[in-house]
Design an enzyme around this catalytic site. Structure first.
Site, short mmCIF file in Angstrom:
data_model
loop_
_atom_site.label_atom_id
_atom_site.label_comp_id
_atom_site.label_asym_id
_atom_site.label_seq_id
_atom_site.Cartn_x
_atom_site.Cartn_y
_atom_site.Cartn_z
N ALA A 97 0.78 -1.18 -0.14
CA ALA A 97 0.00 0.13 -0.22
C ALA A 97 0.95 1.29 0.05
O ALA A 97 1.72 1.38 0.77
CB ALA A 97 -0.77 -0.12 1.31
N SER A 98 0.77 2.24 -0.79
CA SER A 98 1.32 3.21 -0.98
C SER A 98 2.91 3.11 -1.04
O SER A 98 3.64 2.20 -1.76
CB SER A 98 1.09 4.42 0.00
OG SER A 98 1.44 5.50 0.05
N LEU A 99 3.74 3.72 -0.11
CA LEU A 99 5.17 3.60 0.06
C LEU A 99 5.49 2.13 0.11
O LEU A 99 6.48 1.72 -0.26
CB LEU A 99 5.72 4.52 0.95
CG LEU A 99 7.04 4.29 1.43
CD1 LEU A 99 7.89 4.99 0.04
CD2 LEU A 99 7.61 5.06 2.46
N HIS A 199 -1.28 11.14 -2.10
CA HIS A 199 -2.28 10.71 -2.73
C HIS A 199 -3.34 11.78 -3.15
O HIS A 199 -4.50 11.47 -3.11
CB HIS A 199 -3.31 9.43 -2.09
CG HIS A 199 -2.12 8.36 -1.79
ND1 HIS A 199 -1.94 7.40 -2.61
CD2 HIS A 199 -1.64 8.05 -0.53
CE1 HIS A 199 -1.24 6.35 -1.94
NE2 HIS A 199 -0.91 6.86 -0.70
#
Length: 314
Positions: A97-99, A199
């Site tokens: 998720a994300s990073l 985001h």
């Protein structure tokens, strides 16, 4: 019935804290070895030891300098994954998720670990050089709340975690007003320890600089499938802009887990610093799900106990 597939979960910005992974770092082993090796790489790019940044301050203080938290999260997650693999807990797929997508892709074999860590640091430098300050707020409410003007006029949805939990991103100037609006409505919330509005459009100024570095990468086809939270699907080949998209597009964690659950039963293992992904999974899956969820590290301790329970049950 086939055995559940093992999914490693890698969390992103906001999951970090001082002293994370300390119980493992203080004893000889794979986790410590990986952290020390990665820190030598990070020092050359950050100008200081990331390990010193993690372990020199006390709990309770905000750890939010992106140039340090970006590599710190990557290092802890990659080292934790290697620790588990060495202990015989091997993933069938990785979810980032994300990073967390950086460490997930690296463990999957899509890129070399040194190249991945350098890319994480270059992204942090691009953000710090190009973007104004911002933040993220986790909101414990139905995502429909975002339609109210006090939120929609001054923020963007950063991700939907489950049916009653979502996150918004906003410029620093609007964060206090958003929190007042949530408080006035009796909505629980938490500001995340981040320095930018991930985001959202407010990090777009960093894209051009980061893209210059992305063009130098030699990405490979992964040895493991990657579960992608911005596309809600499983992939094995990374597009060139993958490591920008994962921090720019909204995280569709709820829909991603729903799509996975339709395909079978899983053993979800959170290798992130705080165990938040494991908590999210418990709320994101149906009550009838036969999948299991396991945390490893936690700001509340019990790291060794969590790991012993996990490795003894493999």
């Amino acid at each position: 019935m086939s055995a559940p597939k093992t999914v490693f979960l890698f969390s992103g910005q906001g999951s970090q804290y001082y002293q994370m992974g300390r119980a493992l770092f203080d004893v000889p082993g794979v986790f410590r070895e990986q952290m020390l090796a990665l820190d030598l790489i990070a020092q050359k790019r950050c100008g200081r030891s990331v390990i010193d940044a993690i372990y020199s301050a006390g709990k309770g203080e905000p750890f939010d300098r992106t140039l340090l938290t970006h590599p710190a999260i990557f290092m802890v997650e990659y080292a934790m994954a290697q620790h588990l693999i060495h202990a015989g807990v091997v993933p069938d797929m990785n979810l980032g998720a994300s990073l967390g997508s950086f460490a997930a892709a690296t463990v999957a074999g899509c890129m070399d670990v040194e190249e991945a860590l350098i890319t994480v640091i270059e992204q942090a430098k691009a953000l710090e050089a190009s973007c104004t300050g911002g933040g993220m707020i986790a909101v414990l409410a139905n995502p429909a709340l975002f339609e109210e003007p006090f939120l929609s006029a001054h923020s963007e949805i950063a991700g939907i975690t489950f049916h009653s939990h979502f996150a918004v991103s906003a410029e620093t100037a609007h964060l206090n007003a958003i929190e007042r609006g949530l408080h006035d409505r009796g909505v629980a919330f938490q500001r995340l320890a981040v320095s930018f509005a991930f985001h959202s459009r407010w990090i777009d100024p960093a894209q051009e600089r980061f893209n210059i570095h992305l063009k130098t990468l030699g990405l490979s086809r992964g040895q493991l499938p990657l579960v992608c939270c911005d596309q809600t699907t499983t992939i094995s080949t990374l597009p060139e802009d993958y490591f920008w998209r994962v921090i720019r597009r909204p995280m569709q964690f709820r829909d991603t887990i729903a799509a996975l659950e339709q395909q079978g039963t899983y053993r979800y293992i959170d290798v992130g610093p705080s165990g938040t992904m494991a908590t999210f999974i418990k709320y994101a899956v149906a009550r009838t799900s036969t999948s299991s969820t396991h945390a490893t590290l936690s700001p509340f301790g019990n790291d060794q106990k969590n790991l012993a329970a996990l490795t003894n049950s493999r």
